[in-house]
Design an enzyme around this catalytic site. Structure first.
Site, PDB file in Angstrom:
ATOM      1  N   SER A  94       0.861  -1.190   0.000  1.00 25.20           N
ATOM      2  CA  SER A  94       0.000   0.000   0.000  1.00 25.20           C
ATOM      3  C   SER A  94       0.896   1.238   0.000  1.00 25.20           C
ATOM      4  O   SER A  94       2.125   1.139   0.139  1.00 25.20           O
ATOM      5  CB  SER A  94      -0.849  -0.006   1.268  1.00 25.20           C
ATOM      6  OG  SER A  94       0.022   0.153   2.388  1.00 25.20           O
ATOM      7  N   ASP A 115      -6.733   3.820  -7.490  1.00 27.13           N
ATOM      8  CA  ASP A 115      -8.024   3.697  -6.816  1.00 27.13           C
ATOM      9  C   ASP A 115      -8.656   5.083  -6.752  1.00 27.13           C
ATOM     10  O   ASP A 115      -8.368   5.859  -5.841  1.00 27.13           O
ATOM     11  CB  ASP A 115      -7.851   3.117  -5.416  1.00 27.13           C
ATOM     12  CG  ASP A 115      -9.193   3.030  -4.680  1.00 27.13           C
ATOM     13  OD1 ASP A 115      -9.214   2.528  -3.536  1.00 27.13           O
ATOM     14  OD2 ASP A 115     -10.214   3.479  -5.248  1.00 27.13           O
ATOM     15  N   ASP A 127      -0.731  -1.329  -4.332  1.00 23.55           N
ATOM     16  CA  ASP A 127      -2.130  -1.516  -3.935  1.00 23.55           C
ATOM     17  C   ASP A 127      -2.733  -0.173  -3.516  1.00 23.55           C
ATOM     18  O   ASP A 127      -2.103   0.611  -2.824  1.00 23.55           O
ATOM     19  CB  ASP A 127      -2.148  -2.497  -2.752  1.00 23.55           C
ATOM     20  CG  ASP A 127      -3.538  -2.928  -2.352  1.00 23.55           C
ATOM     21  OD1 ASP A 127      -3.730  -3.252  -1.170  1.00 23.55           O
ATOM     22  OD2 ASP A 127      -4.438  -2.913  -3.214  1.00 23.55           O
TER      23      ASP A 127
END
Ligand SMILES: O=C(COP(=O)(O)O)N(O)CCCCOP(=O)(O)O
Ligand SMILES: [Ca+2]
Ligand code: NA
Ligand SMILES: [Zn+2]
Length: 311
Positions: A49, A110, A88
């Protein structure tokens, strides 16, 4: 060898199995993931992440990205299974570009908390940059409840399959994460575990690309119990049972994001070992059970998803 995530996921899509995408923040978890992949002859997708990049770089996410690429490549070059490194939940342009520059195999943009058109615009821009550098891209449609980096989504916003069709056609994104009822962390469902298989099937039929299931940890009761026996308090923890994961793979899921299960298995082993060995302070010894349980939860997942033997 170190490979493109796309190579791994296109094979999984073609043969209808799932590949675990496993989050790391440090060397220990990377070690265990590689050991599990070799043991099961399974491809592995390592993912970090934005918070992990910062953690590894001691506050400097660009340095963290470079350190992760060197660490993962060092292991990948030593083994015969395909190993990819993925960013991620990339939310910031700077983190995504840092991952691309450092040599990540793929990145997630995202932008799912933005309105559809905005998500499409942002994703299109990232796809252009990433593809120019030979890096594949994952995007997300819909929202998972729970904490997701900065954005705290109040409740689930499930994917609209018609939007997914348009989104993939217009952006050229390589993989798509449709929100289908899961959420991040250890407390995924208030009632019975349930995801929307019909939406997965429709998104697959309309997009024909590898799909990603986020919030896919099972929160394995065996390890929750061990952790709680040794002082943890995970009351109410509930995840996605294996049978549901297997049905999701049948419906078209190919990348299965798993972080919480690794965290719980590790801390269960650590607590148990430390309680039983008050005199031990050698890190090559006191991680023994943490290592064993974490490898176990990964190898079991490879069997469940069908990536075992596919390297
Ligand atoms: O979808 C998943 C996995 O979800 P799950 O393992 O909780 O089910 N992921 O995308 C992993 C999320 C990792 C969160 O990282 P930070 O804490 O560093 O922000
Ligand atoms: Ca999101
Ligand atoms: Na991802
Ligand atoms: Zn996620």
């Amino acid at each position: 060898p170190y490979v493109d995530t796309k190579v791994i996921l296109e094979n999984a899509d073609k043969h209808g199995y799932g590949v675990p995408a496993l989050n790391i923040n440090n060397l220990e978890f990377l070690h265990y993931i590689i050991e599990a992949g070799v043991k099961k002859n399974s491809p592995v997708i390592i993912e970090t992440s934005q918070g992990a990049m910062k953690y590894a770089g001691n506050g400097d996410f660009r340095k963290g990205a470079e350190i992760f690429v060197k660490m993962v490549k060092a292991f990948a070059d030593e083994v015969d299974i395909p190993v990819a490194l993925h960013l991620d939940h990339g939310k910031s342009f700077e983190h995504i570009v840092a991952a691309i520059k450092a040599g990540y195999s793929s990145v997630m943009i995202d932008a799912s908390e933005h309105p559809f058109e905005e998500n499409m615009k942002i994703t299109k821009e990232i796809v252009k940059i990433a593809h120019a550098a030979g890096v594949s891209v994952e995007a997300e449609l819909g929202q998972l409840a729970g904490i997701e980096d900065e954005a705290v989504a109040a409740e689930n916003v499930l994917v609209d399959p018609d939007e997914a069709k348009k989104f993939v056609e217009e952006t050229g994104v390589d993989f798509l994460a449709p929100a289908v009822g899961t959420s991040h962390g250890a407390f995924k469902f208030k009632g019975a575990a349930k995801i929307d298989y019909d939406r997965i099937k429709k998104v697959k039929e309309y997009t024909k690309i590898p799909l990603v299931l986020h919030g896919a940890s099972s929160v394995v009761p065996e390890f929750v119990e061990i952790a709680e026996k040794h002082g943890a308090d995970f009351g109410g923890a509930k995840g996605v049972p294996s049978e549901i994961l297997q049905e999701a793979v049948k419906c078209g899921i190919n990348k299965v994001n798993t972080d919480t299960d690794l965290r719980i298995a590790f801390v269960a082993g650590l607590r148990e070992f430390l309680n039983a060995n008050p005199k031990e302070f050698d890190p090559r010894k006191y991680f023994k059970l943490a290592r064993e349980y974490t490898i176990k939860v990964i190898t079991d997942r490879m069997d469940v998803l069908g990536s075992t033997g596919k390297a």
